[in-house]
Design a protein around this motif. Structure first.
Motif, PDB file in Angstrom:
ATOM      1  N   UNK A  60       0.859  -1.191   0.000  1.00 49.05           N
ATOM      2  CA  UNK A  60       0.000   0.000   0.000  1.00 49.05           C
ATOM      3  C   UNK A  60       0.894   1.240   0.000  1.00 49.05           C
ATOM      4  N   UNK A  61       0.506   2.252  -0.748  1.00 50.69           N
ATOM      5  CA  UNK A  61       1.294   3.479  -0.825  1.00 50.69           C
ATOM      6  C   UNK A  61       1.274   4.239   0.493  1.00 50.69           C
ATOM      7  N   UNK A  62       0.175   4.172   1.177  1.00 53.41           N
ATOM      8  CA  UNK A  62       0.007   4.753   2.508  1.00 53.41           C
ATOM      9  C   UNK A  62      -0.906   3.832   3.290  1.00 53.41           C
ATOM     10  N   UNK A  63      -0.757   3.838   4.611  1.00 57.09           N
ATOM     11  CA  UNK A  63      -1.669   3.104   5.487  1.00 57.09           C
ATOM     12  C   UNK A  63      -2.161   4.079   6.540  1.00 57.09           C
ATOM     13  N   UNK A  64      -3.473   4.145   6.688  1.00 60.76           N
ATOM     14  CA  UNK A  64      -4.076   5.029   7.687  1.00 60.76           C
ATOM     15  C   UNK A  64      -4.929   4.196   8.635  1.00 60.76           C
TER      16      UNK A  64
END
Length: 80
Positions: A60-64
Motif C-alpha cells: 500500500x502506498x500509505x496506510x491510515x
C-alpha cells in the motif's frame, strides 16, 4: 470480483483517466492486491490493528488508521 483489477481499470477509463491518475482506498487485502494489479495507487485503511503491517507488506502506498487521516494521505500520495 476483487482482486481482479478490471473493475478499477474500467472505472478509471470511464472517468477519462489513467489508473495512475486515480487512487483507491481499501480496507482489505483483496483491495490492496486489486489496486496493485491495476497499477493504481492505494491507501490501506487499517480499521483493525493487525492490518497495519499487513497492508504495508502488501505494498500500500500509505496506510491510515482513521478516516480523518485519509485526507492527509491523499495529499501525500497525490503529490501535493
Amino acid at each position: 470480483m476483487k482482486p481482479n483489477p478490471e473493475l478499477l481499470m474500467t472505472a478509471a477509463r470511464t472517468l477519462g483517466h489513467t489508473v495512475e491518475q486515480c487512487l483507491f482506498v481499501g480496507d482489505s487485502t483483496t483491495d490492496i492486491f486489486g489496486a496493485n494489479a491495476a497499477g493504481m495507487p492505494v491507501i490501506g485503511y487499517a480499521n483493525k490493528p493487525h492490518k497495519i503491517d499487513e497492508f504495508r507488506q502488501l505494498g500500500a502506498d500509505q496506510v491510515v488508521t482513521s478516516m480523518a487521516s485519509i485526507a492527509a494521505a491523499l495529499i501525500d500520495v497525490g503529490g501535493g
